[in-house]
Design an enzyme around this catalytic site. Structure first.
Site, short mmCIF file in Angstrom:
data_model
loop_
_atom_site.label_atom_id
_atom_site.label_comp_id
_atom_site.label_asym_id
_atom_site.label_seq_id
_atom_site.Cartn_x
_atom_site.Cartn_y
_atom_site.Cartn_z
N ASP A 43 0.63 -1.13 0.00
CA ASP A 43 0.04 0.12 -0.07
C ASP A 43 0.88 1.23 -0.04
OD1 ASP A 43 -1.85 -1.78 0.39
OD2 ASP A 43 -2.61 -1.19 2.33
N ARG B 297 -0.43 -0.45 -8.59
CA ARG B 297 -1.92 -0.47 -8.15
C ARG B 297 -1.88 1.19 -8.32
NH1 ARG B 297 -3.31 -1.50 -2.47
NH2 ARG B 297 -3.44 -3.68 -3.12
N LYS C 25 -6.52 6.81 -6.22
CA LYS C 25 -6.63 8.52 -6.28
C LYS C 25 -5.68 9.05 -4.94
CE LYS C 25 -11.00 8.82 -8.54
NZ LYS C 25 -12.53 9.76 -8.58
N THR D 147 -10.24 1.89 -8.26
CA THR D 147 -11.13 3.06 -8.12
C THR D 147 -12.63 2.37 -7.95
OG1 THR D 147 -12.12 5.16 -8.98
CG2 THR D 147 -11.07 3.55 -10.55
N ARG E 175 -10.84 7.28 7.06
CA ARG E 175 -10.57 7.61 5.79
C ARG E 175 -11.73 7.07 4.75
NH1 ARG E 175 -5.46 5.83 7.50
NH2 ARG E 175 -5.51 3.85 6.28
P1 FDA Z 1 -14.22 8.40 -5.68
O1 FDA Z 1 -13.77 9.08 -4.11
O2 FDA Z 1 -14.43 9.61 -6.77
O3 FDA Z 1 -15.30 8.01 -5.67
C1 FDA Z 1 -16.08 7.44 -6.65
C2 FDA Z 1 -17.55 6.69 -6.27
O4 FDA Z 1 -17.10 5.76 -5.46
C3 FDA Z 1 -18.22 7.50 -5.25
O5 FDA Z 1 -19.19 8.55 -5.86
C4 FDA Z 1 -18.96 6.61 -4.60
O6 FDA Z 1 -20.23 6.18 -5.23
C5 FDA Z 1 -18.08 5.57 -4.69
N1 FDA Z 1 -17.42 5.48 -3.19
C6 FDA Z 1 -15.80 5.91 -2.98
N2 FDA Z 1 -15.67 5.75 -1.79
C7 FDA Z 1 -16.57 5.40 -1.13
C8 FDA Z 1 -16.82 5.17 0.20
N3 FDA Z 1 -16.09 5.07 1.16
N4 FDA Z 1 -18.05 4.61 0.61
C9 FDA Z 1 -18.79 4.67 -0.31
N5 FDA Z 1 -18.88 4.82 -1.38
C10 FDA Z 1 -17.77 5.27 -2.08
N6 FDA Z 1 -5.54 4.89 -0.86
C11 FDA Z 1 -4.30 5.27 -0.52
O7 FDA Z 1 -3.88 6.29 -0.35
N7 FDA Z 1 -3.22 4.01 -0.32
C12 FDA Z 1 -3.44 2.74 -0.77
O8 FDA Z 1 -2.70 2.10 -0.84
C13 FDA Z 1 -4.71 2.50 -1.27
N8 FDA Z 1 -5.12 1.30 -1.58
C14 FDA Z 1 -6.47 1.13 -2.16
C15 FDA Z 1 -6.94 -0.36 -2.87
C16 FDA Z 1 -7.84 -0.35 -3.10
C17 FDA Z 1 -8.27 -1.71 -3.93
C18 FDA Z 1 -8.56 0.65 -3.53
C19 FDA Z 1 -10.12 0.48 -4.25
C20 FDA Z 1 -8.63 1.72 -2.95
C21 FDA Z 1 -7.37 2.17 -2.12
N9 FDA Z 1 -7.14 3.24 -1.95
C22 FDA Z 1 -5.57 3.66 -1.20
C23 FDA Z 1 -8.12 4.33 -1.75
C24 FDA Z 1 -8.27 5.35 -2.69
O9 FDA Z 1 -6.92 6.19 -2.78
C25 FDA Z 1 -9.44 6.23 -2.38
O10 FDA Z 1 -9.45 6.93 -1.48
C26 FDA Z 1 -10.62 5.34 -2.94
O11 FDA Z 1 -10.52 4.54 -3.53
C27 FDA Z 1 -11.90 6.36 -3.15
O12 FDA Z 1 -11.67 6.93 -4.37
P2 FDA Z 1 -12.38 6.44 -5.89
O13 FDA Z 1 -11.29 6.23 -6.54
O14 FDA Z 1 -13.29 5.18 -5.42
O15 FDA Z 1 -13.25 7.82 -6.20
#
Ligand code: FDA
Length: 310
Positions: free
Chosen positions: A134, A184, A187, A231, A293
């Protein structure tokens, strides 16, 4: 960054809250939406259910910033036994670890030894399972990438996370392409200053798309780069799928990762359409900072927590 998100990210680092919040039943009930349980067996059962739906899983024991070598060794030994159990289960399950949980705050060498022990053991599992690293706050980015590079020199079964909100990631990705990394792309989930990270979500999303295009480019793939797009953003996923189709990337070659309990229907849809759909399942007792978070990512989740109060 809006105020609620800032407040939640601040709370994620607050010691007083970290001790008290988990004692409340309504907080514990809310956490259940994002993790199947506190034990590895809970994660294993969830992984089995996902496998039946053609979705592979990754598991993480929650926890970060441990403060003694003994604690780091405990975490390493826990993951070693988890890898043993994964091997016996026959499931295509991988682990994802935080370097500060393996002792990064106590020194690079100690952390590296613990990491290598896990990569070595994971290589014995079917398909030489990947150990995913991570990415934590930007203060750790350089050391995380340096340790990743050292591990990658010897082992193919190790991947690292990079964050699209950081300005530096564009250059980091070139370093990773040069060493045929497994990457990986996310965002980014931490509270970062505007001097190091894009403050506007729109800019983060655009940078994510540009970085994904670069990682999935012919040149990167020919060098051996493997990419996971992590994402829940459906618009971004659709854009990346369209772009990959134009570059004639076969669907099973396009890997998506999401978190357990978020956008479950989209996870299923991707698997059903032939993409490589994976879900990261968290378990463990130290869920407070991680849970905050998750709330910060979608402040509407706070209403969900409050509903559990009544
Ligand atoms: P965005 O925040 O724009 O969300 C898009 C849509 O997804 C939202 O409109 C909502 O519908 C849904 N959604 C997103 N988050 C949600 C939540 N918490 N609850 C409900 N719905 C939600 N970060 C990091 O800094 N270091 C890391 O090592 C990792 N590792 C990691 C692994 C994996 C497999 C994932 C999927 C994510 C991570 N992250 C992470 C977290 C990442 O940085 C980010 O904060 C989250 O994925 C949320 O961002 P989205 O890309 O989903 O987009």
């Amino acid at each position: 960054m809006n105020l609620v998100r800032s407040a939640l990210l601040y709370a994620s680092q607050n010691r007083w809250m970290r001790v008290r919040a988990p004692q409340y039943g309504f907080v514990r009930r809310s956490v259940a939406r994002f993790m199947p349980g506190e034990h590895f067996d809970d994660a294993l059962n969830a992984a089995r259910e996902l496998a039946a739906q053609n979705i592979r899983a990754l598991v993480t024991q929650l926890g970060e910033n441990i403060t003694s070598p003994a604690e780091a060794a405990q975490v390493r030994d826990h993951y070693l036994s988890v890898l043993e159990r994964i091997g016996a289960s026959g499931l295509p399950l991988e682990i994802s670890v935080k370097l500060t949980q393996l002792g990064l705050d106590l020194g690079d060498e100690l952390c590296f030894k613990n990491l290598i022990a896990l990569i070595d053991r994971a290589a014995l599992n079917p398909g030489a399972a990947t150990v995913w690293i991570d990415m934590e706050s930007s203060a750790y980015a350089e050391r995380t990438l340096a340790l990743y590079g050292r591990a990658r020199d010897t082992y193919p079964n190790v991947g690292v996370c990079v964050q699209a909100y950081l300005y530096r990631t564009k250059a980091d990705i070139e370093r990773l392409i040069a060493i045929a990394a497994t990457v990986r792309l996310v965002k980014g989930a931490y509270k970062e200053a505007a001097t190091v990270a894009f403050p506007r979500k729109q800019d983060v999303d655009e940078n994510f798309f540009a970085l994904a295009q670069r990682l999935l480019s012919n040149e990167a793939r020919q060098r051996g780069v493997r990419t996971a797009i992590a994402t829940h953003d459906r618009a971004l996923i659709a854009r990346i799928c369209d772009d990959a189709a134009q570059s004639v990337i076969a669907r099973p070659e396009l890997q998506f990762q999401m978190l357990y309990g978020i956008q479950a229907r989209e996870q299923l849809r991707l698997a059903g359409e032939g993409y490589d759909s994976r879900v990261l399942i968290n378990y463990g007792r130290h869920w407070y900072a991680w849970f905050m978070r998750r709330l910060a990512e979608r402040p509407a989740n706070v209403w969900f927590v409050l509903k559990n109060l009544f």
